[in-house]
Design an enzyme around this catalytic site. Structure first.
Site, PDB file in Angstrom:
ATOM      1  N   GLU A 180      14.519 -25.084 -15.159  1.00  7.42           N
ATOM      2  CA  GLU A 180      14.987 -26.386 -14.681  1.00  7.42           C
ATOM      3  C   GLU A 180      14.252 -26.863 -13.425  1.00  7.42           C
ATOM      4  O   GLU A 180      14.513 -27.962 -12.935  1.00  7.42           O
ATOM      5  CB  GLU A 180      16.494 -26.331 -14.380  1.00  7.42           C
ATOM      6  CG  GLU A 180      17.388 -26.107 -15.594  1.00  7.42           C
ATOM      7  CD  GLU A 180      17.395 -27.296 -16.544  1.00  7.42           C
ATOM      8  OE1 GLU A 180      17.136 -28.422 -16.088  1.00  7.42           O
ATOM      9  OE2 GLU A 180      17.648 -27.092 -17.740  1.00  7.42           O
ATOM     10  N   GLU A 238      14.396 -35.317 -17.794  1.00  9.18           N
ATOM     11  CA  GLU A 238      13.851 -34.840 -19.066  1.00  9.18           C
ATOM     12  C   GLU A 238      12.326 -34.908 -19.073  1.00  9.18           C
ATOM     13  O   GLU A 238      11.655 -34.065 -19.685  1.00  9.18           O
ATOM     14  CB  GLU A 238      14.429 -35.644 -20.231  1.00  9.18           C
ATOM     15  CG  GLU A 238      15.940 -35.545 -20.384  1.00  9.18           C
ATOM     16  CD  GLU A 238      16.463 -34.115 -20.453  1.00  9.18           C
ATOM     17  OE1 GLU A 238      15.716 -33.218 -20.899  1.00  9.18           O
ATOM     18  OE2 GLU A 238      17.619 -33.885 -20.052  1.00  9.18           O
ATOM     19  N   HIS A 247      10.912 -31.770 -17.611  1.00  7.75           N
ATOM     20  CA  HIS A 247      10.812 -30.699 -18.610  1.00  7.75           C
ATOM     21  C   HIS A 247       9.577 -30.897 -19.479  1.00  7.75           C
ATOM     22  O   HIS A 247       8.812 -29.962 -19.740  1.00  7.75           O
ATOM     23  CB  HIS A 247      12.041 -30.708 -19.510  1.00  7.75           C
ATOM     24  CG  HIS A 247      13.249 -30.079 -18.915  1.00  7.75           C
ATOM     25  ND1 HIS A 247      13.247 -28.812 -18.382  1.00  7.75           N
ATOM     26  CD2 HIS A 247      14.528 -30.527 -18.800  1.00  7.75           C
ATOM     27  CE1 HIS A 247      14.466 -28.513 -17.942  1.00  7.75           C
ATOM     28  NE2 HIS A 247      15.256 -29.533 -18.182  1.00  7.75           N
ATOM     29  N   TYR A 279      22.654 -21.460 -23.190  1.00 10.17           N
ATOM     30  CA  TYR A 279      23.078 -21.205 -21.815  1.00 10.17           C
ATOM     31  C   TYR A 279      24.200 -20.183 -21.683  1.00 10.17           C
ATOM     32  O   TYR A 279      24.823 -20.099 -20.635  1.00 10.17           O
ATOM     33  CB  TYR A 279      23.489 -22.518 -21.147  1.00 10.17           C
ATOM     34  CG  TYR A 279      22.306 -23.345 -20.717  1.00 10.17           C
ATOM     35  CD1 TYR A 279      21.781 -23.235 -19.429  1.00 10.17           C
ATOM     36  CD2 TYR A 279      21.686 -24.218 -21.593  1.00 10.17           C
ATOM     37  CE1 TYR A 279      20.684 -23.968 -19.032  1.00 10.17           C
ATOM     38  CE2 TYR A 279      20.582 -24.960 -21.218  1.00 10.17           C
ATOM     39  CZ  TYR A 279      20.083 -24.835 -19.937  1.00 10.17           C
ATOM     40  OH  TYR A 279      18.995 -25.561 -19.556  1.00 10.17           O
ATOM     41  N   HIS A 327      26.823 -26.135 -24.299  1.00 12.68           N
ATOM     42  CA  HIS A 327      25.763 -25.390 -23.629  1.00 12.68           C
ATOM     43  C   HIS A 327      25.891 -23.893 -23.859  1.00 12.68           C
ATOM     44  O   HIS A 327      24.896 -23.213 -24.120  1.00 12.68           O
ATOM     45  CB  HIS A 327      25.814 -25.654 -22.120  1.00 12.68           C
ATOM     46  CG  HIS A 327      25.100 -26.891 -21.710  1.00 12.68           C
ATOM     47  ND1 HIS A 327      25.549 -28.140 -22.027  1.00 12.68           N
ATOM     48  CD2 HIS A 327      23.955 -27.076 -21.000  1.00 12.68           C
ATOM     49  CE1 HIS A 327      24.718 -29.038 -21.526  1.00 12.68           C
ATOM     50  NE2 HIS A 327      23.752 -28.427 -20.903  1.00 12.68           N
ATOM     51  N   ILE A 328      27.098 -23.381 -23.751  1.00 14.98           N
ATOM     52  CA  ILE A 328      27.255 -21.922 -23.816  1.00 14.98           C
ATOM     53  C   ILE A 328      27.720 -21.427 -25.179  1.00 14.98           C
ATOM     54  O   ILE A 328      27.622 -20.233 -25.452  1.00 14.98           O
ATOM     55  CB  ILE A 328      28.196 -21.404 -22.704  1.00 14.98           C
ATOM     56  CG1 ILE A 328      29.634 -21.875 -22.906  1.00 14.98           C
ATOM     57  CG2 ILE A 328      27.701 -21.845 -21.339  1.00 14.98           C
ATOM     58  CD1 ILE A 328      30.623 -21.234 -21.935  1.00 14.98           C
ATOM     59  N   PHE A 329      28.200 -22.329 -26.032  1.00 16.01           N
ATOM     60  CA  PHE A 329      28.664 -21.888 -27.349  1.00 16.01           C
ATOM     61  C   PHE A 329      27.806 -22.401 -28.507  1.00 16.01           C
ATOM     62  O   PHE A 329      27.955 -21.940 -29.632  1.00 16.01           O
ATOM     63  CB  PHE A 329      30.126 -22.294 -27.568  1.00 16.01           C
ATOM     64  CG  PHE A 329      31.067 -21.658 -26.585  1.00 16.01           C
ATOM     65  CD1 PHE A 329      31.180 -20.278 -26.502  1.00 16.01           C
ATOM     66  CD2 PHE A 329      31.820 -22.429 -25.717  1.00 16.01           C
ATOM     67  CE1 PHE A 329      32.028 -19.675 -25.583  1.00 16.01           C
ATOM     68  CE2 PHE A 329      32.680 -21.841 -24.795  1.00 16.01           C
ATOM     69  CZ  PHE A 329      32.782 -20.465 -24.727  1.00 16.01           C
ATOM     70  N   ALA A 330      26.908 -23.336 -28.227  1.00 18.89           N
ATOM     71  CA  ALA A 330      26.025 -23.824 -29.291  1.00 18.89           C
ATOM     72  C   ALA A 330      24.616 -24.063 -28.768  1.00 18.89           C
ATOM     73  O   ALA A 330      23.769 -24.545 -29.505  1.00 18.89           O
ATOM     74  CB  ALA A 330      26.583 -25.112 -29.902  1.00 18.89           C
TER      75      ALA A 330
END
Length: 784
Positions: A596, A567, A570, A704, A698-701
């Site tokens: 990333e 982290e 980032h 990603y 990741h992919i629904f909220a």
């Protein structure tokens, strides 16, 4: 491997703007203000964490005593905002430009009226901008982009205060506030993204005499705004535009609902155990945490030795059960609860997922695309074919290795008296026993050597050596949202460069799981405070690691150490940027599948001997980590590397498949489709009741969707970037420093102002190779 990074990134400077772009959901304002950067891996940063109970600041060695505090500055609020503070704290800020988190948290009743007021002002400002752009005076950078940056920044900075607090201090009042104002926020974002006058203005700049004189960063901003406007439906008319916007509103609500359901599903599981025999095998740290959680749940007489013990689905509680509990029934119950979160009753995410996929495909079709994956990847480095190609090549390099991993675990379990069929809840338990037998090292042996204060200091020493920066405590300079949150300043050559918050511990009652970095404010010349040349960036890092227990500081697992380094990577890209064009500074404008790189790069240093031994010291005795333990840790680095690789490939392939190939009329349910993917990506196939997708935030909220492959794509870049330091000589401080400065001045400094493959080539001197990733993963021999 044959994979070569030949992407469309350089085409951002092409002479002709494409008619279609990417990220229909990521309207201009949303794109620039929110990046959910917690990677979904097997490491602790991927999921939740255990409850933090008790007084975490009472111990002398605790995190809050980690560093000498900077001199406090109680003048939080800028003079301009002073009058608004109590009435509208959400619209006020400190002299650093940071939010009044404490006041906003305590006055949630003021959130909705403040946001509505802000949106009213921004709508009016946008109207003025549209009229001026459409006037007879022509369009220039100063008349279009400068005022647009101010509008985007005000919206993003304010809205992110609310969404951040909802993530770390979730309450019903905040949920209600978000639900009430979100439709208006989305409507404004859509208006901004679909503004035809602004679109025409950017086209005029692109086609005008000013174009060739613009910097590369400014050209990127123009082209990205044109692309994003097209993706947001600027070309749609009438019913099509109305449908597109209605879909976007519904998707925003569904994303929030998905996230809320996962949090509620995680909180719903509480396992209380009173019989000591049922917790046999669990390490002392896990029992201490379970006891601390029990006390917080009302079991005041609980002790680590005698219980009762309370277990949850947060990672510091869940993972020790799966790795160490001899009680097979407890492992099974916990595993199934974890894999079925948010999949039943009122919080069932199955219909939410189904609807999200339907709507994303409809949006893609409205924009002229076959599938949502094409929409998503239009703004990334990779094409869909290239992403699939990379995943398949990594799969081929890993599958047989993963198969061998499983055979070895089965054989080991059988040799040690396990006479049952190896089930999902058995694999990690026996794999951990085999790891101990092979390497004689585990988290419980290592924990005492990783107290959080020492790990933080080691991290700061490393970035000082690599990048020539100093990190110091700055507590008291700005308000915080929880007593355990710290604030730090980064300086270079004695001059402040940036600031960051760090929220380390799990709070499962109010804080969502995982770990992430996000921006608070970005670097910008346009938005420089009066009397300064540039606004300095501020970030926040959020983790969910094991809290302090009793008199001990937070003793970290090695996975948690890696997460912290990840982290911070980032955060460094956000904080060390030298890009002064605010719309592409730091992480802004960086292609999703490149973002990333700095985070995964930083993880490599956790295995560098001098770096690790510089801070790995026993929290009680001060003794350094024995060389024998270090050697075992390194030897265990690639333990079951094929399995770990295949796990990530399964997530990535499932994500891309759901957003490109999935058709319920052909493939059945989303779970049927995931099982078909698992035939190629999993050695032990999913249970019939597996509902992992219901918690795949990741992919629904998150951000990603059709982008989870980015972790592997960027890992190729990060491994190759670290190999530059290997080539220089990891024990040669002078060459390491020279290479670090080059990394700082390219990867960390240039932001989204240059195409990422060009940034990489400027640092590395060549295109990236997959060889370092395979070598670091121990898969080179398998590939050969």
């Amino acid at each position: 491997m044959k994979w070569i990074l030949t992407t469309r990134g350089a085409q951002h400077l092409r002479t002709r703007v494409p008619s279609r772009g990417s990220g229909a959901q990521r309207t201009r304002a949303v794109l620039l203000t929110r990046r959910d950067l917690n990677p979904h891996t097997g490491k602790t940063r991927s999921r939740g964490a255990a409850k933090a109970g008790g007084n975490q600041n009472q111990h002398a060695r605790g995190f809050s005593a980690c560093f000498a505090s900077a001199s406090g500055n109680s003048r939080f609020v800028s003079m301009a905002a002073a009058g608004a503070t109590m009435e509208k704290p959400l619209l006020a800020q400190t002299e650093l430009g940071t939010p009044l988190y404490d006041q906003v948290k305590d006055t949630t009743d003021k959130v909705v009226p403040s946001l509505k007021e802000l949106l009213g002002e921004l709508n009016a400002e946008l109207t003025v901008l549209e009229e001026s752009v459409g006037g007879s005076g022509g369009v220039s950078w100063e008349t279009l982009v400068v005022p647009l940056e101010k509008i985007v920044d005000r919206l993003g900075k304010t809205w992110s205060v609310v969404t951040h607090l909802k993530a770390v201090c979730d309450t019903k009042a905040l949920r209600d506030a978000v639900e009430e104002v979100q439709p208006e926020q989305v409507a404004f974002s859509l208006r901004l993204s679909q503004s035809e006058p602004l679109y025409r203005g950017f086209k005029a700049i692109r086609e005008g005499a000013e174009w060739n004189g613009l910097s590369e960063a400014r050209q990127r901003i123009v082209l990205e705004n044109l692309r994003d406007a097209e993706l947001a439906g600027v070309a749609l008319q009438g019913e099509e535009k109305e449908k597109f916007n209605a879909i976007q509103q519904e998707l925003s609500k569904l994303s929030t609902k998905f996230s809320n359901n996962v949090l509620d599903g995680t909180k719903a599981f509480v396992k209380t155990i009173t019989d000591k025999a049922e917790v046999d095998g669990l390490p002392a740290s896990a029992l201490a945490l379970a006891s601390q959680t029990a006390v917080s749940k009302g079991h005041e007489g609980s002790t680590a030795e005698e219980g009762p013990w309370v277990f949850t689905l947060d990672i510091p509680s869940y993972l020790p059960v799966m790795l160490h509990a001899k009680n097979r029934a407890l492992r099974e119950e916990t595993y199934k609860a974890y894999l079925t979160r948010a999949s039943e009753g009122e919080i069932d995410n199955t219909p939410v997922i189904t609807r999200i996929l339907e709507l994303r495909k409809q949006q893609a079709n409205l924009l002229g695309y076959k599938c949502y994956a094409d929409v998503s990847l239009a703004a990334k480095m990779a094409t869909l074919d290239q992403a699939n190609q990379l995943l398949e090549e990594l799969r081929m390099a890993s599958y047989d290795v993963a198969k061998k991993d499983m055979e070895e675990v089965k054989a080991f379990a059988k040799e040690n008296g396990f006479d049952h069929e190896l089930k999902h809840w058995d694999v990690n338990f026996w794999a951990e026993r085999m790891r101990e037998a092979k390497f004689d090292v585990n988290d419980e042996i290592l924990r005492p050597y990783f107290p959080l204060p020492q790990v933080m200091q080691g991290l700061f020493d490393l970035v000082n050596k690599l990048f020539g920066i100093e990190v110091e405590a700055a507590d008291g300079m700005t308000p915080i949202w929880n007593k355990d949150v710290r604030f730090f300043k980064i300086s270079k050559d004695g001059k402040p460069q940036s600031y960051f918050y760090y929220d380390p511990y799990s709070r499962p009652e109010e804080k969502r799981g995982g770990a992430w970095m996000d921006e608070v404010v970005g670097r910008s010349k346009v938005l420089a405070p009066e009397g300064t040349e540039v606004r300095l960036p501020v970030a926040h890092m959020v983790c969910n690691q094991s809290p302090p227990i009793g008199d001990a500081p937070s003793l970290m697992t090695f996975r948690e150490v890696e997460t912290l380094f990840h982290e911070f990577g980032h955060a460094l890209q956000h904080m060390l940027t030298q890009q002064e064009e605010g719309l592409v500074a730091g992480i802004r404008g960086v292609e999703w599948d490149a973002v990333e790189l700095p985070s995964q790069f930083m993880e490599n240093w956790c295995y560098h001997k001098r770096t690790l031994l510089g801070f790995a010291k026993h929290w009680e005795t001060g003794e350094p980590l024995p060389d024998e333990l270090y050697q075992k840790l390194v030897a265990a680095k690639n333990y079951r590397s094929g399995t770990m690789m295949m796990r990530q490939l399964h997530f990535a392939c499932t994500d891309l498949g759901l957003h490109s190939d999935y058709d319920p009329a052909v493939h059945g349910t989303i779970y049927d489709f995931e099982n078909s993917i698992a035939d190629k990506t999993m050695i032990l196939k999913p249970l019939p009741e597996d509902r992992f997708l219901c918690s795949f935030g990741h992919i629904f909220a998150g951000g990603y969707a059709a982008g989870y492959y980015s972790y592997k794509w960027a890992e190729v870049l990060s491994a190759d970037a670290f190999s530059a330091f290997e080539d220089a000589g990891l024990e040669d401080d002078a060459k390491i420093a020279d290479t670090g400065v080059r990394f700082r001045d390219t990867v960390l400094a240039l932001g989204g102002g240059k195409a990422p493959e060009l940034v990489f080539k400027e640092f590395r001197g060549r295109d990236p190779s997959t060889e370092p990733l395979l070598r670091h993963s121990g898969l080179t021999a398998a590939t050969a």
